[in-house]
Design a protein around this motif. Structure first.
Motif, PDB file in Angstrom:
ATOM      1  N   CYS A  64      -0.841  -0.049   5.845  1.00 54.63           N
ATOM      2  CA  CYS A  64      -1.686   1.103   5.489  1.00 54.63           C
ATOM      3  C   CYS A  64      -1.523   1.454   4.012  1.00 54.63           C
ATOM      4  N   LEU A  65      -0.274   1.526   3.535  1.00 51.53           N
ATOM      5  CA  LEU A  65      -0.029   1.950   2.146  1.00 51.53           C
ATOM      6  C   LEU A  65      -0.570   0.955   1.126  1.00 51.53           C
ATOM      7  N   THR A  66      -0.495  -0.323   1.457  1.00 56.71           N
ATOM      8  CA  THR A  66      -0.951  -1.339   0.507  1.00 56.71           C
ATOM      9  C   THR A  66      -2.418  -1.704   0.697  1.00 56.71           C
ATOM     10  N   ASP A  67      -3.044  -1.183   1.751  1.00 56.69           N
ATOM     11  CA  ASP A  67      -4.438  -1.522   2.079  1.00 56.69           C
ATOM     12  C   ASP A  67      -4.612  -3.031   2.220  1.00 56.69           C
ATOM     13  N   ARG A  68      -3.657  -3.670   2.874  1.00 54.68           N
ATOM     14  CA  ARG A  68      -3.730  -5.116   3.113  1.00 54.68           C
ATOM     15  C   ARG A  68      -3.969  -5.378   4.586  1.00 54.68           C
ATOM     16  N   LYS A  69      -4.517  -6.547   4.850  1.00 54.90           N
ATOM     17  CA  LYS A  69      -4.722  -6.967   6.246  1.00 54.90           C
ATOM     18  C   LYS A  69      -3.483  -7.681   6.790  1.00 54.90           C
ATOM     19  N   THR A  70      -2.747  -8.366   5.916  1.00 58.24           N
ATOM     20  CA  THR A  70      -1.524  -9.066   6.333  1.00 58.24           C
ATOM     21  C   THR A  70      -0.446  -8.886   5.278  1.00 58.24           C
ATOM     22  N   LEU A  71       0.792  -8.897   5.745  1.00 60.60           N
ATOM     23  CA  LEU A  71       1.968  -8.868   4.872  1.00 60.60           C
ATOM     24  C   LEU A  71       3.018  -9.788   5.484  1.00 60.60           C
ATOM     25  N   ASP A  72       3.909 -10.269   4.650  1.00 62.29           N
ATOM     26  CA  ASP A  72       4.953 -11.182   5.104  1.00 62.29           C
ATOM     27  C   ASP A  72       6.006 -10.410   5.909  1.00 62.29           C
ATOM     28  N   PRO A  73       6.158 -10.710   7.213  1.00 58.39           N
ATOM     29  CA  PRO A  73       7.123  -9.959   8.031  1.00 58.39           C
ATOM     30  C   PRO A  73       8.579 -10.199   7.627  1.00 58.39           C
ATOM     31  N   VAL A  74       8.898 -11.379   7.115  1.00 55.46           N
ATOM     32  CA  VAL A  74      10.275 -11.648   6.671  1.00 55.46           C
ATOM     33  C   VAL A  74      10.604 -10.775   5.464  1.00 55.46           C
ATOM     34  N   LEU A  75       9.662 -10.693   4.533  1.00 56.38           N
ATOM     35  CA  LEU A  75       9.841  -9.831   3.369  1.00 56.38           C
ATOM     36  C   LEU A  75       9.907  -8.367   3.806  1.00 56.38           C
ATOM     37  N   GLY A  76       9.061  -7.983   4.772  1.00 56.57           N
ATOM     38  CA  GLY A  76       9.075  -6.615   5.274  1.00 56.57           C
ATOM     39  C   GLY A  76      10.421  -6.237   5.863  1.00 56.57           C
ATOM     40  N   LYS A  77      11.005  -7.146   6.633  1.00 54.00           N
ATOM     41  CA  LYS A  77      12.325  -6.874   7.222  1.00 54.00           C
ATOM     42  C   LYS A  77      13.380  -6.727   6.134  1.00 54.00           C
ATOM     43  N   THR A 105      -4.358   7.494  13.969  1.00 56.10           N
ATOM     44  CA  THR A 105      -4.878   6.367  13.205  1.00 56.10           C
ATOM     45  C   THR A 105      -5.393   6.910  11.879  1.00 56.10           C
ATOM     46  N   TRP A 106      -5.041   6.223  10.789  1.00 50.58           N
ATOM     47  CA  TRP A 106      -5.404   6.691   9.451  1.00 50.58           C
ATOM     48  C   TRP A 106      -6.531   5.829   8.892  1.00 50.58           C
ATOM     49  N   ASP A 107      -7.466   6.493   8.204  1.00 46.97           N
ATOM     50  CA  ASP A 107      -8.609   5.770   7.628  1.00 46.97           C
ATOM     51  C   ASP A 107      -8.163   4.823   6.520  1.00 46.97           C
ATOM     52  N   ASN A 108      -7.287   5.324   5.650  1.00 42.78           N
ATOM     53  CA  ASN A 108      -6.826   4.517   4.519  1.00 42.78           C
ATOM     54  C   ASN A 108      -5.532   5.114   3.967  1.00 42.78           C
ATOM     55  N   ALA A 109      -5.029   4.508   2.928  1.00 40.48           N
ATOM     56  CA  ALA A 109      -3.766   4.966   2.332  1.00 40.48           C
ATOM     57  C   ALA A 109      -3.900   6.375   1.757  1.00 40.48           C
ATOM     58  N   PHE A 112      -3.604   9.033   4.507  1.00 34.76           N
ATOM     59  CA  PHE A 112      -2.238   9.171   5.004  1.00 34.76           C
ATOM     60  C   PHE A 112      -1.324   9.821   3.964  1.00 34.76           C
ATOM     61  N   VAL A 113      -1.397   9.375   2.719  1.00 35.47           N
ATOM     62  CA  VAL A 113      -0.488   9.890   1.689  1.00 35.47           C
ATOM     63  C   VAL A 113      -0.733  11.382   1.441  1.00 35.47           C
ATOM     64  N   LYS A 114      -1.998  11.795   1.434  1.00 40.78           N
ATOM     65  CA  LYS A 114      -2.295  13.228   1.240  1.00 40.78           C
ATOM     66  C   LYS A 114      -1.666  14.065   2.347  1.00 40.78           C
ATOM     67  N   GLU A 115      -1.784  13.603   3.591  1.00 34.77           N
ATOM     68  CA  GLU A 115      -1.183  14.333   4.714  1.00 34.77           C
ATOM     69  C   GLU A 115       0.343  14.309   4.636  1.00 34.77           C
ATOM     70  N   ALA A 116       0.906  13.163   4.245  1.00 31.93           N
ATOM     71  CA  ALA A 116       2.365  13.046   4.150  1.00 31.93           C
ATOM     72  C   ALA A 116       2.916  13.982   3.079  1.00 31.93           C
ATOM     73  N   VAL A 117       2.222  14.070   1.942  1.00 31.76           N
ATOM     74  CA  VAL A 117       2.667  14.960   0.857  1.00 31.76           C
ATOM     75  C   VAL A 117       2.487  16.417   1.254  1.00 31.76           C
ATOM     76  N   LYS A 118       1.413  16.707   1.985  1.00 26.87           N
ATOM     77  CA  LYS A 118       1.182  18.084   2.451  1.00 26.87           C
ATOM     78  C   LYS A 118       2.286  18.507   3.417  1.00 26.87           C
ATOM     79  N   GLU A 119       2.679  17.602   4.313  1.00 30.43           N
ATOM     80  CA  GLU A 119       3.706  17.928   5.303  1.00 30.43           C
ATOM     81  C   GLU A 119       5.106  17.925   4.708  1.00 30.43           C
TER      82      GLU A 119
END
Length: 198
Positions: A64-77, A105-109, A112-119
């Motif tokens: 969600c934060l990177t607006d990507r469809k795929t990311l490397d799970p090994v790197l993520g871990k 479910t969030w529309d885009n980054a 989500f970030v606006k809500e996270a900063v608000k909270e």
């Protein structure tokens, strides 16, 4: 023979002949490497184990934060591990961020970030740390990944990371492909010091 005294009549320097020293240095060096690797594995094993559910939630948040469809799970871990290693405060903040993310479910980054900063007004540094990890491959000023960092992905077909020269001869002379400019506004203000330009 190692550990025995030199035979009578031979100087002490003959006992420490050059080949023996090389072997001794090599053996000592390998022993030090083996001990450091063992200590590193033991320290990683002693730290809190990562649950696959936590890593999965972190990967979804990262997508969600990177607006990507795929990311490397090994790197993520690896990033998740480095972000939370020996930092209970950051782990708590990350758990709160993940709990907020999993609520809906969030529309885009931006959304989500606006809500996270608000909270939670303390969320931006953590979000930046996550994004720095993915884009720069660095967490807490330590390199987690270099060549696979996302900052190189936009120019991967044209430029190679510094210290790598994998292209054909004169690969830099062809015209690069057109890249559309981003149209969205950033969700957070830029991280620029207030004293800049004064």
């Amino acid at each position: 023979m190692m550990g025995s005294s030199p035979p009578k009549g031979r100087p002490i320097s003959a006992f420490f002949s050059f080949p023996w020293c090389r072997r001794h240095i090599l053996t000592t060096g390998l022993s030090v490497v083996a001990l450091s690797v063992t200590a590193d594995i033991a320290s990683n094993a002693s730290s809190s184990p990562l649950s696959s559910a936590d890593v999965l939630h972190f990967m979804k948040l990262s997508l969600c934060l990177t607006d990507r469809k795929t990311l490397d799970p090994v790197l993520g871990k690896a990033l998740f591990s480095k972000l939370t290693d020996n930092n209970p405060k950051r782990r708590t903040q990350l758990d709160q961020l993940l709990a907020l993310f999993n609520r809906q479910t969030w529309d885009n980054a931006n959304h989500f970030v606006k809500e996270a900063v608000k909270e939670n007004p303390d969320a931006p540094p953590l979000i930046r740390d996550i994004l720095h990890g993915w884009y720069r491959g660095i967490v807490d000023n330590k390199v987690v990944v270099y060549r696979s960092a996302m900052m190189f992905s936009l120019t991967r077909n044209i430029l190679y990371p510094k210290t790598y020269a994998n292209g054909d001869l004169f690969y830099w002379t062809t015209r690069p492909p057109e890249v559309p400019l981003p149209k969205a506004q950033p969700a957070m203000p830029p991280d620029v010091p207030e004293t800049l330009g004064q």
